[in-house]
Design a protein around this motif. Sequence first.
Motif, PDB file in Angstrom:
ATOM      1  N   ASP A  50     -35.276 -17.021 -10.257  1.00 36.30           N
ATOM      2  CA  ASP A  50     -36.519 -16.293  -9.982  1.00 36.30           C
ATOM      3  C   ASP A  50     -36.962 -16.474  -8.536  1.00 36.30           C
ATOM      4  OD1 ASP A  50     -36.685 -15.222 -12.478  1.00 36.30           O
ATOM      5  OD2 ASP A  50     -38.355 -16.457 -13.169  1.00 36.30           O
ATOM      6  N   LYS A  51     -36.818 -17.684  -8.014  1.00 34.30           N
ATOM      7  CA  LYS A  51     -37.234 -17.942  -6.637  1.00 34.30           C
ATOM      8  C   LYS A  51     -36.328 -17.230  -5.635  1.00 34.30           C
ATOM      9  CE  LYS A  51     -39.681 -22.270  -7.438  1.00 34.30           C
ATOM     10  NZ  LYS A  51     -39.748 -23.732  -7.182  1.00 34.30           N
ATOM     11  N   ILE A  52     -35.029 -17.194  -5.918  1.00 36.51           N
ATOM     12  CA  ILE A  52     -34.103 -16.485  -5.026  1.00 36.51           C
ATOM     13  C   ILE A  52     -34.415 -14.997  -5.020  1.00 36.51           C
ATOM     14  CG2 ILE A  52     -31.685 -15.828  -4.677  1.00 36.51           C
ATOM     15  CD1 ILE A  52     -30.935 -18.573  -5.907  1.00 36.51           C
ATOM     16  N   ILE A  53     -34.613 -14.422  -6.211  1.00 35.95           N
ATOM     17  CA  ILE A  53     -34.874 -12.990  -6.310  1.00 35.95           C
ATOM     18  C   ILE A  53     -36.268 -12.657  -5.770  1.00 35.95           C
ATOM     19  CG2 ILE A  53     -35.115 -11.071  -7.952  1.00 35.95           C
ATOM     20  CD1 ILE A  53     -32.919 -12.491  -9.629  1.00 35.95           C
ATOM     21  N   TRP A  54     -37.227 -13.551  -5.959  1.00 36.73           N
ATOM     22  CA  TRP A  54     -38.559 -13.379  -5.366  1.00 36.73           C
ATOM     23  C   TRP A  54     -38.457 -13.202  -3.850  1.00 36.73           C
ATOM     24  CZ3 TRP A  54     -40.445 -17.408  -2.100  1.00 36.73           C
ATOM     25  CH2 TRP A  54     -41.743 -17.213  -1.606  1.00 36.73           C
ATOM     26  N   PHE A  55     -37.625 -14.016  -3.231  1.00 45.86           N
ATOM     27  CA  PHE A  55     -37.458 -13.959  -1.782  1.00 45.86           C
ATOM     28  C   PHE A  55     -36.843 -12.627  -1.350  1.00 45.86           C
ATOM     29  CE2 PHE A  55     -36.261 -16.501   2.147  1.00 45.86           C
ATOM     30  CZ  PHE A  55     -37.593 -16.649   2.520  1.00 45.86           C
ATOM     31  N   TRP A  56     -35.913 -12.121  -2.156  1.00 45.33           N
ATOM     32  CA  TRP A  56     -35.292 -10.825  -1.839  1.00 45.33           C
ATOM     33  C   TRP A  56     -36.302  -9.688  -1.994  1.00 45.33           C
ATOM     34  CZ3 TRP A  56     -34.475  -6.387  -4.768  1.00 45.33           C
ATOM     35  CH2 TRP A  56     -33.669  -5.420  -4.154  1.00 45.33           C
ATOM     36  N   LYS A  57     -37.171  -9.757  -2.989  1.00 51.32           N
ATOM     37  CA  LYS A  57     -38.199  -8.728  -3.172  1.00 51.32           C
ATOM     38  C   LYS A  57     -39.118  -8.674  -1.951  1.00 51.32           C
ATOM     39  CE  LYS A  57     -38.289  -9.307  -8.217  1.00 51.32           C
ATOM     40  NZ  LYS A  57     -39.021  -9.977  -9.327  1.00 51.32           N
ATOM     41  N   TYR A  99     -41.679   0.344  -4.815  1.00 56.89           N
ATOM     42  CA  TYR A  99     -42.958   0.343  -4.121  1.00 56.89           C
ATOM     43  C   TYR A  99     -43.990  -0.539  -4.813  1.00 56.89           C
ATOM     44  CZ  TYR A  99     -41.342   4.033  -0.988  1.00 56.89           C
ATOM     45  OH  TYR A  99     -40.664   4.754  -0.038  1.00 56.89           O
ATOM     46  N   LEU A 100     -43.791  -0.809  -6.098  1.00 57.73           N
ATOM     47  CA  LEU A 100     -44.728  -1.698  -6.787  1.00 57.73           C
ATOM     48  C   LEU A 100     -44.624  -3.134  -6.259  1.00 57.73           C
ATOM     49  CD1 LEU A 100     -46.923  -1.528  -8.968  1.00 57.73           C
ATOM     50  CD2 LEU A 100     -45.236  -2.327 -10.627  1.00 57.73           C
ATOM     51  N   PHE A 101     -43.535  -3.470  -5.550  1.00 55.50           N
ATOM     52  CA  PHE A 101     -43.439  -4.766  -4.888  1.00 55.50           C
ATOM     53  C   PHE A 101     -44.689  -5.011  -4.033  1.00 55.50           C
ATOM     54  CE2 PHE A 101     -38.472  -5.005  -4.544  1.00 55.50           C
ATOM     55  CZ  PHE A 101     -38.391  -5.119  -5.913  1.00 55.50           C
ATOM     56  N   SER A 102     -45.185  -3.956  -3.379  1.00 57.62           N
ATOM     57  CA  SER A 102     -46.324  -4.097  -2.468  1.00 57.62           C
ATOM     58  C   SER A 102     -47.582  -4.523  -3.208  1.00 57.62           C
ATOM     59  CB  SER A 102     -46.576  -2.766  -1.743  1.00 57.62           C
ATOM     60  OG  SER A 102     -45.497  -2.451  -0.890  1.00 57.62           O
ATOM     61  N   PHE A 103     -47.779  -3.993  -4.402  1.00 58.03           N
ATOM     62  CA  PHE A 103     -48.918  -4.439  -5.219  1.00 58.03           C
ATOM     63  C   PHE A 103     -48.707  -5.862  -5.706  1.00 58.03           C
ATOM     64  CE2 PHE A 103     -50.238  -5.097  -9.669  1.00 58.03           C
ATOM     65  CZ  PHE A 103     -51.589  -5.287  -9.439  1.00 58.03           C
ATOM     66  N   GLN A 104     -47.506  -6.147  -6.202  1.00 62.60           N
ATOM     67  CA  GLN A 104     -47.231  -7.463  -6.790  1.00 62.60           C
ATOM     68  C   GLN A 104     -47.414  -8.590  -5.779  1.00 62.60           C
ATOM     69  OE1 GLN A 104     -47.120  -6.419 -10.379  1.00 62.60           O
ATOM     70  NE2 GLN A 104     -46.030  -8.348 -10.220  1.00 62.60           N
ATOM     71  N   VAL A 105     -46.973  -8.388  -4.554  1.00 62.49           N
ATOM     72  CA  VAL A 105     -47.058  -9.465  -3.576  1.00 62.49           C
ATOM     73  C   VAL A 105     -48.509  -9.722  -3.163  1.00 62.49           C
ATOM     74  CG1 VAL A 105     -46.828  -8.079  -1.449  1.00 62.49           C
ATOM     75  CG2 VAL A 105     -45.955 -10.413  -1.512  1.00 62.49           C
ATOM     76  N   ARG A 106     -49.383  -8.744  -3.347  1.00 65.74           N
ATOM     77  CA  ARG A 106     -50.777  -8.889  -2.944  1.00 65.74           C
ATOM     78  C   ARG A 106     -51.700  -9.365  -4.069  1.00 65.74           C
ATOM     79  NH1 ARG A 106     -48.561  -4.988   0.327  1.00 65.74           N
ATOM     80  NH2 ARG A 106     -49.369  -4.917   2.483  1.00 65.74           N
ATOM     81  N   ARG A 111     -42.830 -12.823  -8.132  1.00 64.20           N
ATOM     82  CA  ARG A 111     -41.741 -13.673  -8.644  1.00 64.20           C
ATOM     83  C   ARG A 111     -41.468 -13.380 -10.109  1.00 64.20           C
ATOM     84  NH1 ARG A 111     -41.195 -18.470 -11.238  1.00 64.20           N
ATOM     85  NH2 ARG A 111     -43.437 -18.906 -11.242  1.00 64.20           N
ATOM     86  N   ARG A 112     -42.515 -13.128 -10.909  1.00 63.19           N
ATOM     87  CA  ARG A 112     -42.340 -12.908 -12.345  1.00 63.19           C
ATOM     88  C   ARG A 112     -42.318 -11.419 -12.708  1.00 63.19           C
ATOM     89  NH1 ARG A 112     -46.557 -14.516 -14.878  1.00 63.19           N
ATOM     90  NH2 ARG A 112     -47.857 -15.188 -13.151  1.00 63.19           N
ATOM     91  N   TYR A 113     -42.194 -10.573 -11.700  1.00 68.95           N
ATOM     92  CA  TYR A 113     -42.143  -9.122 -11.898  1.00 68.95           C
ATOM     93  C   TYR A 113     -40.782  -8.716 -12.459  1.00 68.95           C
ATOM     94  CZ  TYR A 113     -41.861  -4.188 -10.310  1.00 68.95           C
ATOM     95  OH  TYR A 113     -41.691  -2.829 -10.239  1.00 68.95           O
ATOM     96  N   THR A 114     -40.806  -8.094 -13.640  1.00 68.94           N
ATOM     97  CA  THR A 114     -39.597  -7.671 -14.348  1.00 68.94           C
ATOM     98  C   THR A 114     -39.733  -6.194 -14.712  1.00 68.94           C
ATOM     99  OG1 THR A 114     -39.340  -9.890 -15.279  1.00 68.94           O
ATOM    100  CG2 THR A 114     -38.142  -8.122 -16.366  1.00 68.94           C
ATOM    101  N   ILE A 115     -38.608  -5.500 -14.795  1.00 73.64           N
ATOM    102  CA  ILE A 115     -38.657  -4.053 -15.008  1.00 73.64           C
ATOM    103  C   ILE A 115     -37.841  -3.671 -16.239  1.00 73.64           C
ATOM    104  CG2 ILE A 115     -38.293  -1.792 -13.942  1.00 73.64           C
ATOM    105  CD1 ILE A 115     -38.145  -3.252 -11.229  1.00 73.64           C
ATOM    106  N   SER A 116     -38.351  -2.709 -16.990  1.00 70.57           N
ATOM    107  CA  SER A 116     -37.582  -2.056 -18.045  1.00 70.57           C
ATOM    108  C   SER A 116     -37.048  -0.755 -17.460  1.00 70.57           C
ATOM    109  CB  SER A 116     -38.487  -1.770 -19.249  1.00 70.57           C
ATOM    110  OG  SER A 116     -37.810  -0.984 -20.197  1.00 70.57           O
ATOM    111  N   LEU A 117     -35.744  -0.571 -17.477  1.00 72.14           N
ATOM    112  CA  LEU A 117     -35.145   0.562 -16.770  1.00 72.14           C
ATOM    113  C   LEU A 117     -33.898   1.080 -17.473  1.00 72.14           C
ATOM    114  CD1 LEU A 117     -33.550  -0.963 -13.521  1.00 72.14           C
ATOM    115  CD2 LEU A 117     -34.187  -2.267 -15.498  1.00 72.14           C
TER     116      LEU A 117
END
Length: 365
Positions: A50-57, A99-106, A111-117
Amino acid sequence: METSSLFKTVRGVGFIVLIFFSTYFGTIFLLTPVLPLYFVAPRCARTITDKIIWFWKLYCAAMYEVLFGTKVRIYGRIASNEDATLMIMNHRTRFDWLYLFSFQVRHASIRRYTISLKNMLKMLPGIGWAMQIAGYIFLDRKWEEDQENITKCLKVFQEVKCRPQILLFPEGTDLTTHTKARSDAYAEKNSLPKYTYLLHPRTTGFTHFVQEMKKGGILDKVMDITIAYPRGIPQNEMDIIRGNFAKEIHFLIQTFPNSEIPSGKDQLNQWCCERWRIKETVLNNFYEKKSFSSEEPELITNESLVRALFMYAWVTWSLLQLSFAYFLWVYPALWVYVVLCTIFYVSVSKFTKGFNILIADAIKK
């Protein structure tokens, strides 16, 4: 080709290349060594990945906000950014999830953002593999299988003590001329109003998510997010390649605590459809005024902190990618490892339901 168009294309192609390179080699060199840990200490493995992927987001958001000048405005009220949340959002373009990354980081937890796709996206080299490891929930529009996969993936979050923030698109696909025609035909058949800015939602998945998250104790609230693009709408991958990034993204956030969300199937279906009816009116007003300000106040953000995080992620990921390239150049034997990992991920993606389901099955046992 005009100079400005050429520059935009170079910029768009550069974005795609950086996304591919960072996810492909990031998955192979950073995430793959952690995989065995999932089968002996899944909670520890989840924390690391989660921390590695958080950094990539953060790196992705830095690219389109800082390098490409995308502006973000957020309206609404946020009670807590640590709650276990089911986020439902209209699906205007193929890049709403990004683009929802921008909301999540603010104002939430990136880090805990997960998607159904869509299930086919798990096959994408690099990014699809990383999404499997991150526990993203892939759906194939075969409800019996999708229902089982949703339940298994949610069970993993429960077992590893993670409070997920899951994005679900009830519409199922993005808004295009073709999908709107299908939605209009459905509306006519069922005596429903035709929408201009939305597709009619498919509520079966939403209902199951809510019921399972309630059952597992991992639902604190449902967040209804409305996304709108007042200037520039990158509809698909070709728009990105041409460098046509969104100039502005606006979010309207409306939050409903678990206690206000019904549990019954019929009631949940009605609740979701009512939210979409309201959302259509809200979007109609937005595109007349180019703002959500009449609905909710604009949220205040510590932009200095956000920019510092973006710079930190940008510099670190740039150094990592240079390191990947350097070691692959100096030590050609590493390409054997890269090839073996590629074969492994392609095989898992093609012949199984995905690494996320393999983890779920292993934890269940």
